[in-house]
Each structure stands twice: as C-alpha cells, then as structure tokens.
Motif scaffolding. Structure first.
Motif, PDB file in Angstrom:
ATOM      1  N   LYS A 199      35.585  47.792  52.564  1.00  0.00           N
ATOM      2  CA  LYS A 199      35.540  46.609  51.874  1.00  0.00           C
ATOM      3  C   LYS A 199      35.611  46.428  50.494  1.00  0.00           C
ATOM      4  CE  LYS A 199      32.749  44.465  55.522  1.00  0.00           C
ATOM      5  NZ  LYS A 199      31.374  43.804  55.975  1.00  0.00           N
ATOM      6  N   LEU A 200      35.032  47.504  49.743  1.00  0.00           N
ATOM      7  CA  LEU A 200      35.362  47.714  48.281  1.00  0.00           C
ATOM      8  C   LEU A 200      36.534  48.266  47.975  1.00  0.00           C
ATOM      9  CD1 LEU A 200      32.043  49.472  47.289  1.00  0.00           C
ATOM     10  CD2 LEU A 200      32.500  47.164  46.910  1.00  0.00           C
ATOM     11  N   SER A 201      37.277  48.923  48.798  1.00  0.00           N
ATOM     12  CA  SER A 201      38.626  49.427  48.462  1.00  0.00           C
ATOM     13  C   SER A 201      39.505  48.351  48.373  1.00  0.00           C
ATOM     14  CB  SER A 201      39.023  50.512  49.770  1.00  0.00           C
ATOM     15  OG  SER A 201      40.445  50.867  49.476  1.00  0.00           O
ATOM     16  N   VAL A 202      39.331  47.384  49.420  1.00  0.00           N
ATOM     17  CA  VAL A 202      40.161  46.178  49.575  1.00  0.00           C
ATOM     18  C   VAL A 202      40.298  45.296  48.113  1.00  0.00           C
ATOM     19  CG1 VAL A 202      40.505  43.808  50.510  1.00  0.00           C
ATOM     20  CG2 VAL A 202      40.386  45.741  51.996  1.00  0.00           C
ATOM     21  N   ARG A 203      38.889  45.300  47.897  1.00  0.00           N
ATOM     22  CA  ARG A 203      38.622  44.417  46.346  1.00  0.00           C
ATOM     23  C   ARG A 203      39.554  45.196  45.473  1.00  0.00           C
ATOM     24  NH1 ARG A 203      34.524  40.376  46.654  1.00  0.00           N
ATOM     25  NH2 ARG A 203      33.697  40.363  48.768  1.00  0.00           N
ATOM     26  N   LEU A 204      39.340  46.642  45.352  1.00  0.00           N
ATOM     27  CA  LEU A 204      39.993  47.484  44.020  1.00  0.00           C
ATOM     28  C   LEU A 204      41.476  46.995  44.372  1.00  0.00           C
ATOM     29  CD1 LEU A 204      38.667  50.982  43.889  1.00  0.00           C
ATOM     30  CD2 LEU A 204      38.892  49.326  42.123  1.00  0.00           C
ATOM     31  N   GLU A 205      42.225  47.157  45.618  1.00  0.00           N
ATOM     32  CA  GLU A 205      43.562  46.949  45.786  1.00  0.00           C
ATOM     33  C   GLU A 205      44.028  45.572  45.362  1.00  0.00           C
ATOM     34  OE1 GLU A 205      45.640  49.447  46.209  1.00  0.00           O
ATOM     35  OE2 GLU A 205      44.024  51.058  46.508  1.00  0.00           O
ATOM     36  N   LEU A 206      43.211  44.546  45.557  1.00  0.00           N
ATOM     37  CA  LEU A 206      43.531  43.096  45.371  1.00  0.00           C
ATOM     38  C   LEU A 206      43.506  42.934  43.923  1.00  0.00           C
ATOM     39  CD1 LEU A 206      41.595  41.326  48.112  1.00  0.00           C
ATOM     40  CD2 LEU A 206      44.318  42.014  48.267  1.00  0.00           C
ATOM     41  N   LEU A 207      42.628  43.723  43.217  1.00  0.00           N
ATOM     42  CA  LEU A 207      42.605  43.556  41.887  1.00  0.00           C
ATOM     43  C   LEU A 207      43.823  44.215  41.069  1.00  0.00           C
ATOM     44  CD1 LEU A 207      40.948  42.729  39.210  1.00  0.00           C
ATOM     45  CD2 LEU A 207      39.862  44.981  39.240  1.00  0.00           C
ATOM     46  N   ALA A 208      44.272  45.289  41.695  1.00  0.00           N
ATOM     47  CA  ALA A 208      45.501  46.046  41.253  1.00  0.00           C
ATOM     48  C   ALA A 208      46.546  44.929  41.580  1.00  0.00           C
ATOM     49  CB  ALA A 208      45.814  47.367  41.862  1.00  0.00           C
ATOM     50  N   ASP A 209      46.682  44.370  42.522  1.00  0.00           N
ATOM     51  CA  ASP A 209      47.607  43.449  43.020  1.00  0.00           C
ATOM     52  C   ASP A 209      47.714  42.370  41.842  1.00  0.00           C
ATOM     53  OD1 ASP A 209      49.005  44.542  45.178  1.00  0.00           O
ATOM     54  OD2 ASP A 209      47.324  43.595  46.524  1.00  0.00           O
ATOM     55  N   LYS A 269      48.195  36.334  47.556  1.00  0.00           N
ATOM     56  CA  LYS A 269      47.252  35.114  46.709  1.00  0.00           C
ATOM     57  C   LYS A 269      47.134  35.713  45.495  1.00  0.00           C
ATOM     58  CE  LYS A 269      42.464  33.643  46.300  1.00  0.00           C
ATOM     59  NZ  LYS A 269      41.366  33.306  47.153  1.00  0.00           N
ATOM     60  N   TRP A 270      46.521  37.060  45.486  1.00  0.00           N
ATOM     61  CA  TRP A 270      46.113  37.898  43.891  1.00  0.00           C
ATOM     62  C   TRP A 270      47.171  38.015  43.170  1.00  0.00           C
ATOM     63  CZ3 TRP A 270      41.286  37.061  42.319  1.00  0.00           C
ATOM     64  CH2 TRP A 270      40.606  36.819  43.427  1.00  0.00           C
ATOM     65  N   PHE A 271      48.289  38.489  43.745  1.00  0.00           N
ATOM     66  CA  PHE A 271      49.400  38.617  42.904  1.00  0.00           C
ATOM     67  C   PHE A 271      50.041  37.364  42.523  1.00  0.00           C
ATOM     68  CE2 PHE A 271      54.093  38.587  42.208  1.00  0.00           C
ATOM     69  CZ  PHE A 271      54.292  39.395  41.515  1.00  0.00           C
ATOM     70  N   LYS A 272      50.020  36.395  43.010  1.00  0.00           N
ATOM     71  CA  LYS A 272      50.597  35.226  42.526  1.00  0.00           C
ATOM     72  C   LYS A 272      49.655  34.419  41.528  1.00  0.00           C
ATOM     73  CE  LYS A 272      52.033  31.882  45.564  1.00  0.00           C
ATOM     74  NZ  LYS A 272      52.328  31.283  46.811  1.00  0.00           N
ATOM     75  N   LEU A 273      48.393  34.894  41.806  1.00  0.00           N
ATOM     76  CA  LEU A 273      47.301  34.190  40.586  1.00  0.00           C
ATOM     77  C   LEU A 273      47.335  35.012  39.262  1.00  0.00           C
ATOM     78  CD1 LEU A 273      44.802  32.558  40.086  1.00  0.00           C
ATOM     79  CD2 LEU A 273      43.401  34.528  40.878  1.00  0.00           C
ATOM     80  N   GLY A 274      47.641  36.244  39.242  1.00  0.00           N
ATOM     81  CA  GLY A 274      47.897  36.936  38.127  1.00  0.00           C
ATOM     82  C   GLY A 274      49.334  36.513  37.500  1.00  0.00           C
ATOM     83  N   LEU A 275      50.390  36.237  38.202  1.00  0.00           N
ATOM     84  CA  LEU A 275      51.625  35.820  37.890  1.00  0.00           C
ATOM     85  C   LEU A 275      51.554  34.584  37.216  1.00  0.00           C
ATOM     86  CD1 LEU A 275      54.699  36.365  37.717  1.00  0.00           C
ATOM     87  CD2 LEU A 275      54.609  35.440  40.174  1.00  0.00           C
ATOM     88  N   GLU A 276      51.039  33.691  37.762  1.00  0.00           N
ATOM     89  CA  GLU A 276      51.021  32.021  37.372  1.00  0.00           C
ATOM     90  C   GLU A 276      50.247  32.171  36.126  1.00  0.00           C
ATOM     91  OE1 GLU A 276      49.662  30.221  40.780  1.00  0.00           O
ATOM     92  OE2 GLU A 276      51.568  30.105  41.921  1.00  0.00           O
ATOM     93  N   THR A 277      48.936  32.688  35.988  1.00  0.00           N
ATOM     94  CA  THR A 277      47.947  32.756  34.945  1.00  0.00           C
ATOM     95  C   THR A 277      48.102  33.658  33.956  1.00  0.00           C
ATOM     96  OG1 THR A 277      46.290  33.957  35.847  1.00  0.00           O
ATOM     97  CG2 THR A 277      46.423  31.411  36.675  1.00  0.00           C
ATOM     98  N   ASP A 290      33.551  37.003  50.386  1.00  0.00           N
ATOM     99  CA  ASP A 290      34.610  37.674  51.407  1.00  0.00           C
ATOM    100  C   ASP A 290      35.365  36.385  51.468  1.00  0.00           C
ATOM    101  OD1 ASP A 290      33.447  40.251  51.354  1.00  0.00           O
ATOM    102  OD2 ASP A 290      32.331  40.143  53.304  1.00  0.00           O
ATOM    103  N   ALA A 291      34.830  35.337  51.928  1.00  0.00           N
ATOM    104  CA  ALA A 291      35.896  34.104  52.238  1.00  0.00           C
ATOM    105  C   ALA A 291      36.674  33.698  51.255  1.00  0.00           C
ATOM    106  CB  ALA A 291      34.977  33.198  52.575  1.00  0.00           C
ATOM    107  N   GLU A 292      36.187  34.015  50.039  1.00  0.00           N
ATOM    108  CA  GLU A 292      37.166  33.441  48.724  1.00  0.00           C
ATOM    109  C   GLU A 292      38.243  34.530  48.523  1.00  0.00           C
ATOM    110  OE1 GLU A 292      33.981  31.009  46.357  1.00  0.00           O
ATOM    111  OE2 GLU A 292      33.941  33.146  46.132  1.00  0.00           O
ATOM    112  N   LEU A 293      38.216  35.795  49.036  1.00  0.00           N
ATOM    113  CA  LEU A 293      39.175  36.831  48.797  1.00  0.00           C
ATOM    114  C   LEU A 293      40.642  36.418  49.793  1.00  0.00           C
ATOM    115  CD1 LEU A 293      37.760  40.229  49.363  1.00  0.00           C
ATOM    116  CD2 LEU A 293      38.493  39.468  47.246  1.00  0.00           C
TER     117      LEU A 293
END
Length: 293
Positions: A199-209, A269-277, A290-293
C-alpha cells in the motif's frame, strides 16, 4: 514531442553493448523471469525479487557468461532513442532545478545509465527484465532502451511522450529521494507485512507519476514541447502499466492486495493532476485516504 534544438544531458553513462561484469545466460534469464513472475503472482515485489535473483546468479557464478567487452554498432533507431532519452533527462534537469530553487532547495542531478541486458548497480545486479528502475544507492536511473520496443509490441504503448513519461517517472523517484520521502517510506515498508508495504509502495509510485506530470507541465510551458496526441500517448501508457491491467492481462483477474504501483485509473489520475497543475503541493498521495487515491 518537439525536441529540435534541445540540449542533451551530459549526466549519462552509456554502457550499451559493454560488459556489465556478467550477464545472465539463457538458463539465468529464464530463472530470473520465473522468479519475477512468481513474486508478482504471490503479491511480492517483482523488481526486488528479480534484482536479488540476478545478484545471486552473479555472485554464485551459476548459469552466467561474461558479456562481450567491445561496444557494438547501434542501429539508427537505437541511436535516436539514446539521443531522445538524453534530451528528456536534460528537460527534467531544467525543470526540477527551477522548482527546487523556487522552494528553497537544491536539486542534484541524477545520472542515467543506458545498458544492454544486465548492469551492476549500487542496489545489486540489474536486469533488462525489470524494465527501467531507479537506484537511490547511486542516485541513478537505469534503462535498457529495448524496453521501449517491448512497450510497443507487448503493451501497445507507443509514442515519444509515452517514452518520456517512463523516464520522467523514474526521475520522480529521484525527487522523492532528494526530499527524503523515498528513504522514510522504504524504512516504514521494511517493518510491515507485504500487503501493508504494498500500500505504501503504491503511494510512492503514484507520487512519481504525479511528478512526471509536473515535469511535463513545466517542460511544455518553457519549451512548447507537447504536440497533438502527446497527452493521449502518456495517458494510454499509464493505463496499460496499471497493476490491475497487467494482472488481468497475465492471468485474467486482479488481486488488489498485491498491487504495488497502483491501478490504471489511479496512475492516470495522478499523472494528469501533475500535468494540469504543475504544482508540487498537490502531490498528496501520502495525505489522502485510500478512497481518494
């Protein structure tokens, strides 16, 4: 992407076609692939498993052969991919240097190592079977450029911006390292059972995205690098490297508790958020539920 006239990074170690100490022979590669697949199906981290198996083979001398010493001639396509990768790395250097300065921090350039088949790293013996990866031990990202061909042939993810996204994602892990996030989370993961560590690995990977998207935002703002279809290429790439997509493709169903990179929906979702903002403060993968991820 529009890259004409763009500089190439000098922080590149080109080891393609050269000896990586030893590289896996036929039996070794088969063993490495099996180890990676088994780790993935059992909910483990396939990257760590593959690195450990490759390292064991190197240390034990089993099923290995010495790689050729002379650097071979490369095709025009291979040279173009190498040039492209160096230009993308240069773009990440320009963007992250400025972002860090604006936030009162110092950005230290990572190195990019281009290799063929196998490579020695501060994190152990790396293999092309692992795909691109970042090693915090030597602050370097490692890429066998044949991965981009594999993306196209096996996953259907093609296009220069899709390839750029992959590089920018690994640089995102370097940003995590420089900010201390990577070390802190890895230390926490080491104390947890595998399903909780995942679960923590997922958050690391999404942050990198997310950081990959931040880079794309600022790179386009500075250089006008994005062309029609580029964003769609990266989104498509994020979709097909989601844990759910890959597991369903491999075995027909997904096991959420084994995810360690995030679902296709989350990665997009997270890649697009970084791209847009383009706003690093929006990278809240460790603050949201978890639900907001």
């Amino acid at each position: 992407m529009r890259l004409n006239g763009r500089r190439e990074s000098s922080n590149v170690d080109d080891r393609r076609g050269m000896s990586g100490g030893r590289k896996a022979g036929l039996g070794g590669i088969v063993g490495i692939i099996i180890v990676g697949i088994m780790a993935y199906l059992q909910g483990g981290n396939p990257i760590e498993a593959v690195m450990q198996e490759a390292s064991n083979q190197y240390l034990n001398g089993g099923n290995t052969e010495v790689a050729g010493g002379a650097q071979r001639e490369f095709t025009e396509e291979e040279q173009e991919l190498a040039k492209f990768s160096k230009q993308i790395l240069a773009g990440t250097e320009d963007v992250w240097m400025k972002i860090f300065e604006e936030n009162g921090m110092k950005y230290e350039y990572p190195r990019m190592v281009l290799y063929t088949d196998g490579v020695q790293t501060a994190c152990g013996q790396g293999s092309a079977q692992m795909g691109p990866f970042y090693c915090s031990g030597d602050q370097a990202l490692y890429i066998d450029l044949s991965f981009f061909t594999t993306m196209k042939s096996q996953l259907g993810a093609d296009g220069d911006f899709a390839y750029a996204y992959v590089i920018a994602h690994e640089v995102g892990h370097h940003v995590e390292y420089l900010t201390g996030t990577l070390q802190k989370v890895h230390e926490q993961m080491s104390r947890l059972p595998q399903n909780e560590a995942n679960k923590l690995s997922v958050r690391l990977e999404l942050l990198a995205d997310f950081y990959a998207g931040v880079w794309a935002h600022h790179d386009n703002k500075r250089f006008g690098s994005l062309e029609d279809g580029d964003i769609e290429e990266a989104i498509s790439c994020a979709q097909v490297i989601g844990d759910d997509y890959l597991q369903k493709k491999a075995r027909g169903y997904a096991v959420p508790e084994s995810f360690n990179h995030g679902t296709s929906k989350q990665r997009m979702k997270w890649f697009k958020l970084g791209l847009e903002t383009g706003d690093i403060s929006k990278g809240t993968t460790f603050q949201c539920s978890d639900a907001e991820l």
